[in-house]
Design an enzyme around this catalytic site. Structure first.
Site, mmCIF file in Angstrom:
data_model
loop_
_atom_site.group_PDB
_atom_site.id
_atom_site.type_symbol
_atom_site.label_atom_id
_atom_site.label_comp_id
_atom_site.label_asym_id
_atom_site.label_seq_id
_atom_site.Cartn_x
_atom_site.Cartn_y
_atom_site.Cartn_z
ATOM 1 N N GLU A 1 48.868 50.860 -30.714
ATOM 2 C CA GLU A 1 49.402 51.090 -32.061
ATOM 3 C C GLU A 1 49.872 52.513 -32.291
ATOM 4 O O GLU A 1 50.911 52.729 -32.886
ATOM 5 C CB GLU A 1 48.305 50.812 -33.110
ATOM 6 C CG GLU A 1 48.101 49.390 -33.471
ATOM 7 C CD GLU A 1 47.129 49.282 -34.631
ATOM 8 O OE1 GLU A 1 47.535 48.769 -35.671
ATOM 9 O OE2 GLU A 1 45.978 49.732 -34.510
ATOM 10 N N TRP B 1 59.173 48.573 -46.234
ATOM 11 C CA TRP B 1 58.997 48.160 -44.840
ATOM 12 C C TRP B 1 59.964 47.002 -44.671
ATOM 13 O O TRP B 1 59.785 45.940 -45.282
ATOM 14 C CB TRP B 1 57.557 47.724 -44.598
ATOM 15 C CG TRP B 1 57.235 47.438 -43.157
ATOM 16 C CD1 TRP B 1 56.880 48.347 -42.201
ATOM 17 C CD2 TRP B 1 57.219 46.171 -42.510
ATOM 18 N NE1 TRP B 1 56.651 47.714 -41.006
ATOM 19 C CE2 TRP B 1 56.850 46.372 -41.165
ATOM 20 C CE3 TRP B 1 57.492 44.861 -42.930
ATOM 21 C CZ2 TRP B 1 56.744 45.331 -40.237
ATOM 22 C CZ3 TRP B 1 57.380 43.830 -42.012
ATOM 23 C CH2 TRP B 1 57.012 44.063 -40.680
ATOM 24 N N ASN C 1 58.511 43.646 -53.780
ATOM 25 C CA ASN C 1 57.719 43.411 -52.562
ATOM 26 C C ASN C 1 57.701 41.910 -52.324
ATOM 27 O O ASN C 1 57.549 41.157 -53.288
ATOM 28 C CB ASN C 1 56.259 43.826 -52.745
ATOM 29 C CG ASN C 1 56.085 45.321 -52.766
ATOM 30 O OD1 ASN C 1 57.036 46.063 -52.596
ATOM 31 N ND2 ASN C 1 54.852 45.743 -52.988
ATOM 32 N N GLY C 2 57.746 41.500 -51.080
ATOM 33 C CA GLY C 2 57.641 40.067 -50.784
ATOM 34 C C GLY C 2 58.934 39.549 -50.183
ATOM 35 O O GLY C 2 59.823 40.320 -49.815
ATOM 36 N N LYS D 1 50.534 49.057 -43.345
ATOM 37 C CA LYS D 1 49.091 48.854 -43.461
ATOM 38 C C LYS D 1 48.728 47.414 -43.816
ATOM 39 O O LYS D 1 47.822 46.843 -43.241
ATOM 40 C CB LYS D 1 48.533 49.825 -44.513
ATOM 41 C CG LYS D 1 47.018 49.786 -44.660
ATOM 42 C CD LYS D 1 46.327 50.326 -43.437
ATOM 43 C CE LYS D 1 44.825 50.306 -43.537
ATOM 44 N NZ LYS D 1 44.189 50.481 -42.231
ATOM 45 N N CYS E 1 55.604 47.506 -48.046
ATOM 46 C CA CYS E 1 56.310 47.967 -49.246
ATOM 47 C C CYS E 1 55.292 48.360 -50.319
ATOM 48 O O CYS E 1 54.163 47.882 -50.322
ATOM 49 C CB CYS E 1 57.247 46.932 -49.823
ATOM 50 S SG CYS E 1 58.526 46.378 -48.715
ATOM 51 N N LYS F 1 44.151 49.875 -30.412
ATOM 52 C CA LYS F 1 44.253 51.218 -31.020
ATOM 53 C C LYS F 1 45.233 52.072 -30.222
ATOM 54 O O LYS F 1 46.063 52.756 -30.793
ATOM 55 C CB LYS F 1 42.886 51.922 -31.084
ATOM 56 C CG LYS F 1 41.916 51.406 -32.124
ATOM 57 C CD LYS F 1 42.233 51.791 -33.554
ATOM 58 C CE LYS F 1 43.107 50.818 -34.269
ATOM 59 N NZ LYS F 1 42.631 49.560 -34.721
ATOM 60 N N HIS G 1 41.662 37.061 -11.344
ATOM 61 C CA HIS G 1 42.453 35.825 -11.414
ATOM 62 C C HIS G 1 43.923 36.105 -11.721
ATOM 63 O O HIS G 1 44.644 35.219 -12.166
ATOM 64 C CB HIS G 1 41.863 34.886 -12.475
ATOM 65 C CG HIS G 1 40.477 34.429 -12.122
ATOM 66 N ND1 HIS G 1 40.211 33.571 -11.078
ATOM 67 C CD2 HIS G 1 39.265 34.756 -12.640
ATOM 68 C CE1 HIS G 1 38.904 33.369 -10.983
ATOM 69 N NE2 HIS G 1 38.304 34.086 -11.925
ATOM 70 N N GLU H 1 40.009 45.664 -28.992
ATOM 71 C CA GLU H 1 40.253 46.581 -30.106
ATOM 72 C C GLU H 1 40.629 47.975 -29.602
ATOM 73 O O GLU H 1 41.536 48.614 -30.138
ATOM 74 C CB GLU H 1 39.010 46.633 -31.014
ATOM 75 C CG GLU H 1 39.072 47.625 -32.158
ATOM 76 C CD GLU H 1 40.263 47.448 -33.107
ATOM 77 O OE1 GLU H 1 40.951 46.419 -33.041
ATOM 78 O OE2 GLU H 1 40.500 48.372 -33.899
ATOM 79 N N ARG I 1 51.929 51.863 -46.634
ATOM 80 C CA ARG I 1 52.348 50.453 -46.684
ATOM 81 C C ARG I 1 53.753 50.241 -46.141
ATOM 82 O O ARG I 1 54.194 49.103 -45.982
ATOM 83 C CB ARG I 1 52.274 49.945 -48.122
ATOM 84 C CG ARG I 1 50.869 49.905 -48.672
ATOM 85 C CD ARG I 1 50.878 49.407 -50.086
ATOM 86 N NE ARG I 1 51.154 47.984 -50.143
ATOM 87 C CZ ARG I 1 50.221 47.055 -50.266
ATOM 88 N NH1 ARG I 1 48.965 47.406 -50.356
ATOM 89 N NH2 ARG I 1 50.539 45.789 -50.308
HETATM 90 C C1 AGP Z 1 44.878 47.492 -37.354
HETATM 91 O O1 AGP Z 1 44.822 48.733 -36.760
HETATM 92 C C2 AGP Z 1 46.235 47.010 -37.616
HETATM 93 N N1 AGP Z 1 46.960 47.894 -38.452
HETATM 94 C C3 AGP Z 1 46.423 45.537 -37.898
HETATM 95 O O2 AGP Z 1 46.225 44.867 -36.691
HETATM 96 C C4 AGP Z 1 45.534 44.889 -38.968
HETATM 97 O O3 AGP Z 1 44.219 44.828 -38.520
HETATM 98 C C5 AGP Z 1 46.053 43.469 -39.260
HETATM 99 O O4 AGP Z 1 47.354 43.547 -39.762
HETATM 100 C C6 AGP Z 1 45.165 42.704 -40.210
HETATM 101 O O5 AGP Z 1 45.075 43.328 -41.450
HETATM 102 P P1 AGP Z 1 43.941 42.959 -42.475
HETATM 103 O O6 AGP Z 1 42.648 43.273 -41.853
HETATM 104 O O7 AGP Z 1 44.237 43.805 -43.677
HETATM 105 O O8 AGP Z 1 44.071 41.489 -42.773
#
Ligand code: AGP
Length: 615
Positions: A494, A77, A103-104, A610, A2, A491, A510, A487, A27
């Site tokens: 996501e 969001w 927000n929250g 984000k 948000c 990517k 395994h 990672e 966001r």
């Molecule tokens: C990363 O591509 C993601 N959008 C997500 O996993 C992110 O890394 C995670 O939410 C942690 O966020 P931060 O680093 O702002 O704490």
């Protein structure tokens, strides 16, 4: 998660709010809305989905919007209540005179809602936010003072909030309040702003006041007053924001993600700047307040983080253990909070976060602080809540990252871990001086080697094209590049929604090997000359024997693997221990180009936001 923007001032209010929301859209993008003070009324406009829908709606209704003098806006969001028009912000009360964005999460909203229903309030949405609207309206009907009504209301809220309120009977006053959710007041000339994050306002002013928990801001175009919840005025410092508006433009790239991937060489130079400039000089980390004595007393280091930051933490563990000989545990923040006995005063707790606002990590850090652990925060936002909790800080200086998928912040976090591990090793004298020099020399070369990767994207594009129709992938590695495998797979998941799993190469046999056939490509990260190379190669042979398609990510000096792999992606020659800062780049690009081929919304993937400010 948000975004909020509020504005009172001389400019075109709709444009300022719209621009602010555009810069916050990363966001959240389930719905968007605005409340405008216009013709002595509060006019509310909301739409479902992305901000473009709100733009179209405002265009459609432009004849009914005359000269707004202030307003508040929101992008959502969804947490409480589905993404629907009725749940979109701003929310209002029975009489419609009040507008609120939030927000929250309000944890006691059900109890409050029941009480308010008994008092005659009619709820239209399923959101916790609408409770605040009725609560403030109810208080206002008693006090006839909006500021007091907000103060009385927030005292009844449990949970997290950053709220902005306006009322028809209180012209051009915006009241903001916060607890456990970020909010700032930005100061202009004949104009003032409230926002949940700096990108919303950075194009207009660099002067801002950060609100702390339980503070309330009363903002008009010419005045800003900050009080506590009892109404006592608080003198706050005006800070100069470190960001440039240019960070919010794509600068010719199709997506922010691609631009941010290309920024990585300069980002790394930025991280190294002032900390490592001479291979004969020690690493300087001015804001890390851990001396030889404290290090000696440490019995372990615990790193907590989420998502991509968690993957940087996994590489960090490897580096600190390898260079400084200190035992390190890594845990997802959301799991750490259930572990009762693992942290005490002799544990160093490192929190890693791009945004510095991730609720899971903030909760975990607070828990660690309550156990008297020294808390070191590695973050891209030195102005964040998390940074404010830090005893020691490493600001990673990656600049604003707009793409929801983290890229440049990841490499900046990795480089920070290299510096920290070397710093600890230098304090403890655990590394041979020639090796240390070699390490520093190689570290300084990384930006130009990444430039080499970025100068020829053809092999990665071809790989993306060839593999974009596959539904499942396994990314494997061992040692320090296991973090890269996790990672790289994240990517791909996501932004392309393809099922990709990072796995320790040695674990394949395994269990997961049972899934392998020609429909499941295996991507292996292996660096010749490293301690894991031969074993990863054997694991790849095992996968090939099960007909899996094989992709190698290796370095330019690896000359004898073309016959085993279907595709070989290469990075410049680099020692294995430093390779994660480079191997992540082709994997970011591979995910990007696959998502592009599939026509996905690269910068704003579905269901994500984000910064995740709810637990
Ligand atoms: C990363 O591509 C993601 N959008 C997500 O996993 C992110 O890394 C995670 O939410 C942690 O966020 P931060 O680093 O702002 O704490």
């Amino acid at each position: 998660m948000c975004g909020i923007v509020g504005y009172a001032g001389k400019r075109d209010v709709v444009s300022v709010l719209f621009k602010g929301l555009t810069n916050l859209e990363y966001r959240g993008y389930d719905s968007a809305g605005m409340a405008l003070r216009d013709d002595g009324e509060i006019k509310i406009y909301k739409t479902l989905g992305k901000l473009i829908n709100l733009k179209n709606e405002l265009e459609l209704k432009k004849n009914e919007i005359h000269h707004p003098t202030s307003g508040i806006g929101h992008i959502r969001w969804a947490t409480h209540g589905s993404p629907s028009l009725v749940n979109a912000h701003p929310h209002t009360c029975n009489c419609g005179k009040l507008a609120i964005v939030h927000n929250g999460i309000i944890e006691n909203y059900k109890e409050l809602r029941e009480e308010l229903i008994k008092k005659g309030c009619t709820f239209k949405s399923q959101t916790d936010t609408e409770t605040i609207a009725h609560l403030v309206a109810n208080e206002y009907s008693i006090t006839k003072n909006l500021e007091e009504a907000v103060r009385n209301s927030v005292k009844k809220l449990q949970g997290a909030y950053a709220v902005c309120v306006m009322h028809k009977d209180v012209p051009d006053v915006i009241i903001g309040a916060r607890k456990h959710a970020p909010m700032l007041v930005a100061i202009g000339e004949d104009e003032n702003f409230i926002a949940s994050d700096t990108p919303a306002i950075i194009e207009y002013t660099k002067k801002a006041i950060y609100l702390d928990d339980n503070e309330i801001a009363v903002v008009t175009k010419n005045s800003v007053k900050i009080t506590d919840t009892e109404g006592n005025e608080i003198k706050k410092n005006i800070e100069i924001l470190p960001f440039e508006p240019a960070a919010l433009s794509k600068q010719g790239y199709k997506h922010f993600m691609l631009k941010e991937i290309h920024e990585q060489p300069d980002v790394i130079r930025n991280v190294l700047n002032g900390k490592l400039f001479d291979i004969d000089a020690p690493v300087i980390l001015n804001e890390v307040k851990i001396d030889a004595d404290t290090l000696k007393k440490l019995n372990k280091i615990k790193i907590i983080a989420c998502g991509t930051s968690l993957h940087a933490a996994l590489a960090g563990k490897y580096l600190i253990e390898d260079f400084a000989g200190i035992s390190v545990e890594v845990e997802a923040s959301s799991e750490y909070i259930y572990r009762k006995t693992t942290t005490d005063a002799s544990t160093l707790v490192i929190g890693v976060s791009q945004s510095g606002e991730t609720a899971d990590t903030i909760t975990a850090i607070k828990q660690a602080k309550s156990k008297n652990s020294h808390v070191l925060i590695i973050t891209n936002r030195p102005d964040s809540n998390m940074a404010r909790l830090a005893d020691s800080l490493i600001p990673v200086n990656a600049g604003i990252e707009v793409s929801v998928a983290a890229t440049k912040s990841y490499t900046a976090q990795l480089i920070s871990f290299y510096l920290l591990a070397i710093h600890f090793a230098e304090i403890k004298n655990t590394l041979d001086s020639e090796f240390l020099k070699h390490l520093k020399h190689e570290l300084i070369q990384i930006p130009s080697k990444i430039e080499t990767i970025l100068s020829d994207l053809k092999p990665i594009k071809e790989c993306a094209k060839k593999f974009s129709s596959y539904k499942n992938f396994i990314y494997i590695s061992r040692g320090i590049n296991l973090a890269t495998a996790y990672e790289g797979a994240l990517k791909l998941k996501e932004i392309s929604y393809i099922n990709a799993t990072g796995y320790p190469a040695g674990e394949l046999k395994h269990g997961p090997i049972a899934m392998l056939d020609e429909t499941m490509p295996v991507l292996a990260i292996l660096i010749p000359g490293g301690i894991t190379y031969e074993k990863i190669l054997s694991n790849c042979e095992e996968a090939k024997a099960r007909n899996a398609k094989l992709i190698a990510l290796t370095s330019s000096d690896d000359t004898n693997i073309d016959s085993i792999f279907d595709i070989v992606l290469r990075i410049p020659k680099v020692p294995e221990i430093l390779s994660p800062a480079m191997t992540c780049v082709p994997l970011q690009l591979l995910a990007y180009f696959i998502a592009e081929y599939l026509g996905k919304d690269v910068d704003q993937p579905r269901n994500l936001a984000k910064s995740v400010t709810v637990e």
